[in-house]
Each structure stands twice: as C-alpha cells, then as structure tokens.
Design a protein around this motif. Sequence first.
Motif, PDB file in Angstrom:
ATOM      1  N   LYS A 116       0.869  -1.174   0.000  1.00 32.22           N
ATOM      2  CA  LYS A 116       0.000   0.000   0.000  1.00 32.22           C
ATOM      3  C   LYS A 116       0.906   1.224   0.000  1.00 32.22           C
ATOM      4  O   LYS A 116       1.427   1.634   1.037  1.00 32.22           O
ATOM      5  N   PHE A 117       1.115   1.773  -1.182  1.00 34.51           N
ATOM      6  CA  PHE A 117       2.017   2.904  -1.321  1.00 34.51           C
ATOM      7  C   PHE A 117       1.339   4.189  -0.875  1.00 34.51           C
ATOM      8  O   PHE A 117       0.155   4.411  -1.126  1.00 34.51           O
ATOM      9  N   GLY A 118       2.117   5.038  -0.209  1.00 28.58           N
ATOM     10  CA  GLY A 118       1.605   6.321   0.258  1.00 28.58           C
ATOM     11  C   GLY A 118       1.708   7.389  -0.816  1.00 28.58           C
ATOM     12  O   GLY A 118       1.921   7.112  -2.003  1.00 28.58           O
ATOM     13  N   VAL A 119       1.595   8.620  -0.394  1.00 25.20           N
ATOM     14  CA  VAL A 119       1.667   9.756  -1.307  1.00 25.20           C
ATOM     15  C   VAL A 119       3.094   9.877  -1.839  1.00 25.20           C
ATOM     16  O   VAL A 119       4.069   9.823  -1.083  1.00 25.20           O
ATOM     17  N   ASN A 120       3.201  10.020  -3.149  1.00 26.65           N
ATOM     18  CA  ASN A 120       4.506  10.113  -3.794  1.00 26.65           C
ATOM     19  C   ASN A 120       4.831  11.581  -4.061  1.00 26.65           C
ATOM     20  O   ASN A 120       4.292  12.192  -4.984  1.00 26.65           O
ATOM     21  N   PRO A 121       5.701  12.219  -3.258  1.00 25.01           N
ATOM     22  CA  PRO A 121       5.964  13.657  -3.439  1.00 25.01           C
ATOM     23  C   PRO A 121       6.700  13.938  -4.740  1.00 25.01           C
ATOM     24  O   PRO A 121       7.472  13.110  -5.236  1.00 25.01           O
ATOM     25  N   ARG A 122       6.467  15.108  -5.287  1.00 23.04           N
ATOM     26  CA  ARG A 122       7.163  15.539  -6.487  1.00 23.04           C
ATOM     27  C   ARG A 122       8.608  15.839  -6.152  1.00 23.04           C
ATOM     28  O   ARG A 122       8.903  16.478  -5.131  1.00 23.04           O
ATOM     29  N   ILE A 123       9.547  15.364  -7.008  1.00 18.50           N
ATOM     30  CA  ILE A 123      10.974  15.491  -6.737  1.00 18.50           C
ATOM     31  C   ILE A 123      11.643  16.244  -7.876  1.00 18.50           C
ATOM     32  O   ILE A 123      11.415  15.940  -9.055  1.00 18.50           O
ATOM     33  N   THR A 124      12.473  17.242  -7.522  1.00 17.66           N
ATOM     34  CA  THR A 124      13.192  18.047  -8.497  1.00 17.66           C
ATOM     35  C   THR A 124      14.664  18.129  -8.101  1.00 17.66           C
ATOM     36  O   THR A 124      14.985  18.401  -6.940  1.00 17.66           O
ATOM     37  N   LEU A 125      15.554  17.878  -9.063  1.00 16.20           N
ATOM     38  CA  LEU A 125      16.993  17.921  -8.805  1.00 16.20           C
ATOM     39  C   LEU A 125      17.507  19.357  -8.871  1.00 16.20           C
ATOM     40  O   LEU A 125      17.166  20.111  -9.795  1.00 16.20           O
ATOM     41  N   THR A 203      13.428   8.187  -9.559  1.00 17.63           N
ATOM     42  CA  THR A 203      13.092   7.662  -8.233  1.00 17.63           C
ATOM     43  C   THR A 203      11.763   6.931  -8.290  1.00 17.63           C
ATOM     44  O   THR A 203      10.923   7.199  -9.159  1.00 17.63           O
ATOM     45  N   TRP A 204      11.582   5.999  -7.358  1.00 21.17           N
ATOM     46  CA  TRP A 204      10.275   5.398  -7.130  1.00 21.17           C
ATOM     47  C   TRP A 204      10.228   4.814  -5.717  1.00 21.17           C
ATOM     48  O   TRP A 204      11.252   4.552  -5.098  1.00 21.17           O
ATOM     49  N   GLN A 205       9.009   4.624  -5.230  1.00 17.23           N
ATOM     50  CA  GLN A 205       8.812   4.121  -3.873  1.00 17.23           C
ATOM     51  C   GLN A 205       9.037   2.606  -3.820  1.00 17.23           C
ATOM     52  O   GLN A 205       8.866   1.895  -4.821  1.00 17.23           O
ATOM     53  N   VAL A 206       9.401   2.133  -2.626  1.00 12.51           N
ATOM     54  CA  VAL A 206       9.583   0.710  -2.394  1.00 12.51           C
ATOM     55  C   VAL A 206       9.031   0.371  -1.020  1.00 12.51           C
ATOM     56  O   VAL A 206       9.262   1.097  -0.045  1.00 12.51           O
ATOM     57  N   VAL A 207       8.261  -0.715  -0.954  1.00 10.37           N
ATOM     58  CA  VAL A 207       7.673  -1.200   0.299  1.00 10.37           C
ATOM     59  C   VAL A 207       7.900  -2.701   0.388  1.00 10.37           C
ATOM     60  O   VAL A 207       7.345  -3.465  -0.413  1.00 10.37           O
ATOM     61  N   ASP A 208       8.746  -3.112   1.315  1.00 11.46           N
ATOM     62  CA  ASP A 208       8.970  -4.535   1.580  1.00 11.46           C
ATOM     63  C   ASP A 208       9.368  -5.299   0.320  1.00 11.46           C
ATOM     64  O   ASP A 208       8.958  -6.442   0.105  1.00 11.46           O
ATOM     65  N   GLY A 209      10.160  -4.678  -0.534  1.00 12.57           N
ATOM     66  CA  GLY A 209      10.620  -5.320  -1.756  1.00 12.57           C
ATOM     67  C   GLY A 209       9.762  -5.047  -2.977  1.00 12.57           C
ATOM     68  O   GLY A 209      10.196  -5.310  -4.100  1.00 12.57           O
ATOM     69  N   ARG A 213       7.125   1.204  -9.697  1.00 14.31           N
ATOM     70  CA  ARG A 213       7.723   1.786 -10.897  1.00 14.31           C
ATOM     71  C   ARG A 213       6.711   2.544 -11.738  1.00 14.31           C
ATOM     72  O   ARG A 213       7.089   3.383 -12.558  1.00 14.31           O
ATOM     73  N   GLY A 214       5.438   2.246 -11.560  1.00 15.23           N
ATOM     74  CA  GLY A 214       4.421   2.969 -12.304  1.00 15.23           C
ATOM     75  C   GLY A 214       4.363   4.441 -11.947  1.00 15.23           C
ATOM     76  O   GLY A 214       3.883   5.256 -12.740  1.00 15.23           O
ATOM     77  N   GLN A 215       4.848   4.812 -10.740  1.00 11.79           N
ATOM     78  CA  GLN A 215       4.881   6.204 -10.298  1.00 11.79           C
ATOM     79  C   GLN A 215       6.316   6.755 -10.319  1.00 11.79           C
ATOM     80  O   GLN A 215       6.673   7.588  -9.500  1.00 11.79           O
ATOM     81  N   MET A 216       7.099   6.269 -11.288  1.00  8.64           N
ATOM     82  CA  MET A 216       8.474   6.741 -11.416  1.00  8.64           C
ATOM     83  C   MET A 216       8.511   8.246 -11.686  1.00  8.64           C
ATOM     84  O   MET A 216       7.676   8.778 -12.411  1.00  8.64           O
ATOM     85  N   GLN A 217       9.503   8.893 -11.094  1.00 11.75           N
ATOM     86  CA  GLN A 217       9.711  10.315 -11.335  1.00 11.75           C
ATOM     87  C   GLN A 217      11.084  10.533 -11.936  1.00 11.75           C
ATOM     88  O   GLN A 217      12.074   9.928 -11.502  1.00 11.75           O
ATOM     89  N   LEU A 218      11.148  11.403 -12.946  1.00  9.98           N
ATOM     90  CA  LEU A 218      12.388  11.729 -13.639  1.00  9.98           C
ATOM     91  C   LEU A 218      12.693  13.209 -13.450  1.00  9.98           C
ATOM     92  O   LEU A 218      11.790  14.050 -13.542  1.00  9.98           O
ATOM     93  N   THR A 219      13.941  13.522 -13.219  1.00 14.05           N
ATOM     94  CA  THR A 219      14.364  14.912 -13.081  1.00 14.05           C
ATOM     95  C   THR A 219      15.811  15.024 -13.543  1.00 14.05           C
ATOM     96  O   THR A 219      16.570  14.050 -13.500  1.00 14.05           O
ATOM     97  N   THR A 220      16.185  16.191 -14.014  1.00 13.41           N
ATOM     98  CA  THR A 220      17.545  16.418 -14.522  1.00 13.41           C
ATOM     99  C   THR A 220      17.958  17.856 -14.232  1.00 13.41           C
ATOM    100  O   THR A 220      17.119  18.738 -14.049  1.00 13.41           O
TER     101      THR A 220
END
Length: 226
Positions: A116-125, A203-209, A213-220
């Motif tokens: 059960k994945f939580g809220v995925n915050p927006r990430i910027t490099l 980046t992406w979230q991970v829970v117990d292995g 990946r469906g909520q992957m975030q890309l930044t550059t």
Amino acid sequence: ERKTAGPPVRSLKDKRCMKKHDYSGSNQGGGRDGRSRRTEAQRRTQREMTRCSQGWNDLLTEDQRLGWMRLAESLPRRVRKGHFYRVRGHQVFRAINSVLMLLGRPPRTDPPPLPKFGVNPRITLQITGTSRGLALKLRLSGTPTEDIMVFASPPWKAGRTYCGDYRFIGLLPAPVKGLSDITRLYIKKFGVPPPNTRVFIRTWQVVDGWEDRGQMQLTTALVPTR
C-alpha cells in the motif's frame, strides 16, 4: 622468382581476418586482453540473482513455495508484445528478494502482503556550487511516507535530452526543510561531475521489496560552470 623466394605476402585483408580469429577463442565475452567487460555492480547483481534462484530450491519449504505461487496468481497479468501472460511464483520470489538484497536487507522466505504505497511527493533535482564544493539536492513537494529508491546517471553532455543508463545510489536521505542531500551518494558512485554536464535522476517508492515503478519520477539538472 616470387615462387622460389618464399610464400606470397598476405594481403592486409587477410591479416585483419587472422587478427579477428585470434581474439575469438578463449576470450569470448571479454575484451582483447581476456578480461570481462562487466562492472563490479553488474557482477554483484548477477551473483545476487543466482543466490535468489538457488534460494527458491534450497531455502524454501514446499508450503512456502505454494504461498509464493498463490501470490503470483493474484497479481494482474502482464503484457509483452501484445500477449498477456502470468508471472510465476519463482519470478515474484526472485524480484522481491533481489530488491531486498540491493537495499542490504535480509531476504524473505514467506511471501509479503500486497503493498500500500503512500503519497509520492514531487521530486526536483538542484545542483549548486558552494564554498565547500558541489551540492546535489532533491527538492520534495511533501514529506515521503515510504522509502524511495534513487537511481542516478553518470554525467553526460549538457545537450543530452534522454538517458537510459541509471544506477542505484541509495535510498532517499531524510529531507531537511524540503531538501534531501544526495551529494555524498552521487560522488561515491560517479565522482565529482565536471562543470556544464547534465545529471539525470529517477526515483520510485519501495515497500517490503515491492517497487512502485508505475509512479516513477524523472528529473535532470546541469552542473553549474564555476
């Protein structure tokens, strides 16, 4: 006179063929010096995959294998080249435990519950130059509720717009005032990136292995010119 002087001189094409043949014997899969072209990280990943495959046969009881098979049957089908197929129990076991081993955590013998994945915050490099050197930080739009895996690229030319070479550098450090400092993680993996080069992060979230990946975030971002 040429016949009596000795064998004819081989052409340049023949010499090239001989050289190519010389390197195709015991050195298959490696460079001209016989060494493997795989990096240490790739060799470590291969060893971990082998351990996971052996664990399916050696570590699990029959009831545990049946549990992984039931878990695989509950997962949605995957699509490959227009065809639907189901994953198998040993594939789920290997996928989960390969992630846990990458994170330095003990493997699982019993199948884990669905995540059960939580809220995925927006990430910027953000890459800045400071008096102490270079700083690579990730700005988060909120506080993460789960572990986040960080993958980075080696430094590329400034004009590059796509990257397919990402390598795991660690879990996202705890943010301070909305910023997670990944400078040490990046430099440990790739060294200090040169000025006016581009760095890609995903980046992406991970829970117990389980990986989200469906909520992957890309930044550059570009490394500033000093």
